[in-house]
Design an enzyme around this catalytic site. Structure first.
Site, PDB file in Angstrom:
ATOM      1  N   LYS A   1      67.301  38.735  47.445  1.00 18.53           N
ATOM      2  CA  LYS A   1      67.722  36.868  47.217  1.00 18.53           C
ATOM      3  C   LYS A   1      68.567  37.082  47.790  1.00 18.53           C
ATOM      4  O   LYS A   1      69.159  35.758  48.060  1.00 18.53           O
ATOM      5  CB  LYS A   1      67.431  36.925  45.305  1.00 18.53           C
ATOM      6  CG  LYS A   1      68.755  37.471  44.932  1.00 18.53           C
ATOM      7  CD  LYS A   1      70.028  37.274  44.824  1.00 18.53           C
ATOM      8  CE  LYS A   1      71.001  38.332  43.951  1.00 18.53           C
ATOM      9  NZ  LYS A   1      72.471  38.402  43.928  1.00 18.53           N
TER      10      LYS A   1
ATOM     11  N   GLY B   1      70.523  40.272  37.248  1.00 19.13           N
ATOM     12  CA  GLY B   1      70.491  38.859  36.849  1.00 19.13           C
ATOM     13  C   GLY B   1      71.307  37.300  38.114  1.00 19.13           C
ATOM     14  O   GLY B   1      71.873  37.461  38.089  1.00 19.13           O
TER      15      GLY B   1
ATOM     16  N   LEU C   1      83.050  39.207  50.911  1.00 20.49           N
ATOM     17  CA  LEU C   1      81.583  40.100  50.935  1.00 20.49           C
ATOM     18  C   LEU C   1      79.670  39.282  51.141  1.00 20.49           C
ATOM     19  O   LEU C   1      79.876  39.496  49.519  1.00 20.49           O
ATOM     20  CB  LEU C   1      81.494  41.555  49.994  1.00 20.49           C
ATOM     21  CG  LEU C   1      80.718  42.310  49.898  1.00 20.49           C
ATOM     22  CD1 LEU C   1      80.228  42.945  51.738  1.00 20.49           C
ATOM     23  CD2 LEU C   1      80.655  43.530  49.489  1.00 20.49           C
TER      24      LEU C   1
ATOM     25  N   GLU D   1      76.642  40.096  51.011  1.00 21.31           N
ATOM     26  CA  GLU D   1      75.114  41.489  50.635  1.00 21.31           C
ATOM     27  C   GLU D   1      74.592  41.360  51.041  1.00 21.31           C
ATOM     28  O   GLU D   1      73.845  41.959  51.683  1.00 21.31           O
ATOM     29  CB  GLU D   1      75.419  41.850  49.149  1.00 21.31           C
ATOM     30  CG  GLU D   1      76.988  42.679  48.773  1.00 21.31           C
ATOM     31  CD  GLU D   1      76.913  43.723  48.971  1.00 21.31           C
ATOM     32  OE1 GLU D   1      75.369  44.683  49.499  1.00 21.31           O
ATOM     33  OE2 GLU D   1      77.133  44.582  47.420  1.00 21.31           O
TER      34      GLU D   1
ATOM     35  N   SER E   1      74.589  35.949  38.161  1.00 25.72           N
ATOM     36  CA  SER E   1      75.101  36.185  36.774  1.00 25.72           C
ATOM     37  C   SER E   1      76.925  35.747  37.199  1.00 25.72           C
ATOM     38  O   SER E   1      76.678  37.390  38.372  1.00 25.72           O
ATOM     39  CB  SER E   1      74.783  37.569  36.332  1.00 25.72           C
ATOM     40  OG  SER E   1      74.169  38.275  36.913  1.00 25.72           O
TER      41      SER E   1
ATOM     42  N   ASN F   1      76.827  34.642  49.742  1.00 25.52           N
ATOM     43  CA  ASN F   1      75.824  34.479  50.505  1.00 25.52           C
ATOM     44  C   ASN F   1      75.843  33.405  51.310  1.00 25.52           C
ATOM     45  O   ASN F   1      74.905  33.248  52.200  1.00 25.52           O
ATOM     46  CB  ASN F   1      74.422  35.162  50.413  1.00 25.52           C
ATOM     47  CG  ASN F   1      75.333  36.564  49.489  1.00 25.52           C
ATOM     48  OD1 ASN F   1      74.838  37.401  50.495  1.00 25.52           O
ATOM     49  ND2 ASN F   1      75.002  37.239  48.474  1.00 25.52           N
TER      50      ASN F   1
ATOM     51  N   TRP G   1      82.326  40.601  40.575  1.00 26.23           N
ATOM     52  CA  TRP G   1      81.623  41.091  39.312  1.00 26.23           C
ATOM     53  C   TRP G   1      81.906  41.975  38.238  1.00 26.23           C
ATOM     54  O   TRP G   1      81.013  41.873  37.226  1.00 26.23           O
ATOM     55  CB  TRP G   1      80.461  41.630  40.064  1.00 26.23           C
ATOM     56  CG  TRP G   1      78.908  41.818  39.214  1.00 26.23           C
ATOM     57  CD1 TRP G   1      77.546  42.457  39.469  1.00 26.23           C
ATOM     58  CD2 TRP G   1      78.263  41.011  38.091  1.00 26.23           C
ATOM     59  NE1 TRP G   1      76.799  43.104  38.651  1.00 26.23           N
ATOM     60  CE2 TRP G   1      76.859  41.459  37.623  1.00 26.23           C
ATOM     61  CE3 TRP G   1      79.232  40.293  37.470  1.00 26.23           C
ATOM     62  CZ2 TRP G   1      76.271  41.275  36.717  1.00 26.23           C
ATOM     63  CZ3 TRP G   1      78.717  40.150  36.007  1.00 26.23           C
ATOM     64  CH2 TRP G   1      77.230  40.411  35.931  1.00 26.23           C
TER      65      TRP G   1
ATOM     66  N   LYS H   1      74.598  45.556  43.965  1.00 22.60           N
ATOM     67  CA  LYS H   1      73.124  45.188  44.561  1.00 22.60           C
ATOM     68  C   LYS H   1      72.696  44.657  46.291  1.00 22.60           C
ATOM     69  O   LYS H   1      73.987  45.878  46.793  1.00 22.60           O
ATOM     70  CB  LYS H   1      73.474  43.412  44.574  1.00 22.60           C
ATOM     71  CG  LYS H   1      73.337  42.853  43.502  1.00 22.60           C
ATOM     72  CD  LYS H   1      73.351  41.596  43.665  1.00 22.60           C
ATOM     73  CE  LYS H   1      73.388  40.861  42.139  1.00 22.60           C
ATOM     74  NZ  LYS H   1      74.601  41.268  40.932  1.00 22.60           N
TER      75      LYS H   1
ATOM     76  N   ASP I   1      67.238  34.249  39.717  1.00 20.17           N
ATOM     77  CA  ASP I   1      68.788  35.219  40.424  1.00 20.17           C
ATOM     78  C   ASP I   1      68.680  34.186  41.572  1.00 20.17           C
ATOM     79  O   ASP I   1      69.575  34.084  42.141  1.00 20.17           O
ATOM     80  CB  ASP I   1      68.730  36.518  40.434  1.00 20.17           C
ATOM     81  CG  ASP I   1      69.992  37.502  40.360  1.00 20.17           C
ATOM     82  OD1 ASP I   1      71.145  36.546  40.529  1.00 20.17           O
ATOM     83  OD2 ASP I   1      70.505  38.656  40.602  1.00 20.17           O
TER      84      ASP I   1
END
Length: 354
Positions: A199, A144, A302, A304, A146, A270, A14, A111, A258
């Site tokens: 999310k 957002g 990863l 998150e 992204s 995720n 990111w 995040k 998102d």
């Protein structure tokens, strides 16, 4: 547009994706990465082969493993460190002159929640507790729908820049006005951060359901949409309990937008982790959630949401908020319940309320 000198702290996907968008927009971007191989591949071959392979990066984007160098004399410092390491990252730059005097605008992409002795903290709260007092209420959070891959490609992406300081929110919005990005301002810093963190938890469950649905006579697209709607409700419940100021945040691009892309995109780590729970029994590598977090590098990417799940559970217990989906994932990751048993429980709840 006037070219700016920007420091990006974090050479993951990111951080690299947004750094690339800014560099393509004509800005000079220096990115900090821990790994010498990231420094070498970006500076020599203009590709982050470790975290964002396959994307040719702008010559305006370079990398250093010296975090102080990256933070020094930058008008904007963008923080893309994973939540587990956020506080430590910020301590390394707190005494840099342009941070010490408050002349740099600090922007967070991270995040998740950050652990502390008195409970999980939000990202901006963590940053502002480490940096000089002038940053209280003046940092900016960007989030957002992204995925880094599409941002790096220049595909159209909407973002929200949230800050208690309207001037800084606008400054960041203008900074990010580069090809491929549409950016909006928000004052709801709590709501936007909760959406970005929670999310990921819902997306893990979505991925698990997605994998189960491949061989199920019960679950399909309708069930997936049901889960997403219920998940959004839990995100909003958590957000309002923690002090979100604008209910419409949860129906904006930082909320439903998102959540939708995180659950459905092929790039979603995720979602992939949720699928791996079912397809490869990835949780067999770990004894419980704490063991998973301590050894998260064994996963190979990863997720998150696995980390955020622990803190969402802690917050919900502290605030006496019921979050059925998030709590269910916590029990799955902590080896208290099997994934299919949890989905069956959700089904039985639905029948009980029918």
């Amino acid at each position: 547009m006037e070219s700016k000198c920007i420091g990006v702290l974090g050479g993951g996907a990111w951080g690299t994706g947004l750094a690339q968008a800014l560099a393509n927009g004509g800005h000079k971007v220096l990115m900090w990465a821990l790994e010498p191989e990231v420094e070498e591949s970006v500076n020599r071959e203009h590709e982050n082969k470790r975290y964002l392979p396959g994307f040719k990066l702008s010559e305006n984007l370079t990398v250093s493993t010296d975090i102080v160098e990256v933070a020094t004399d930058k008008e904007f410092i963008i923080v893309a460190s994973p939540s587990l390491y956020l506080a430590g990252t910020m301590r390394k730059i707190a005494s840099v002159p342009n941070i010490a005097d408050g002349s740099s605008v600090v922007v967070a992409l991270t995040k998740g929640f950050v652990p502390s002795n008195d409970g999980p903290k939000l990202v901006l709260e963590t940053i502002e507790n480490v940096l000089p007092g002038i940053y209280k209420g003046s940092t900016v959070y960007v989030a957002g729908p992204s995925h880094a891959e599409e941002v790096a490609m220049g595909k159209l992406t909407g973002l929200i820049a949230a800050s208690e300081n309207p001037k800084n929110s606008i400054r960041v919005r203008e900074l990010l006005r580069v090809p491929g990005l549409m950016v909006y301002s928000s004052l709801d810093v709590v709501g936007v951060q909760i959406c970005a963190a929670a999310k990921n938890v819902i997306a893990v469950v979505y991925g698990a359901l997605d994998a189960v649905a491949e061989h199920s006579q019960i679950f399909g697209d309708n069930a997936s949409s049901l889960l997403m709607a219920a998940g959004l409700n839990e995100i909003q419940t958590l957000g309002m309990a923690m002090g979100a100021t604008h209910p419409e945040t949860f129906t904006s691009i930082s909320g439903i937008g998102d959540l939708d892309v995180t659950c459905k995109s092929k790039y979603g780590r995720n979602r992939r982790f949720g699928q791996d729970i079912i397809r490869t029994d990835i949780l067999s590598k770990f004894s419980n959630l704490d063991d998973l977090i301590a050894n998260i590098g064994k996963i190979g990417y990863l997720p998150e949401g696995a980390v955020a799940c622990k803190y969402v559970h802690e917050i919900s217990e502290r605030r006496n908020v019921r979050l059925t989906i998030c709590d269910g994932l916590y029990k799955i990751l902590n080896k208290e319940i099997r994934p299919l048993d949890f989905l069956d429980e959700l089904l039985m709840q639905g029948k009980a309320h029918a």
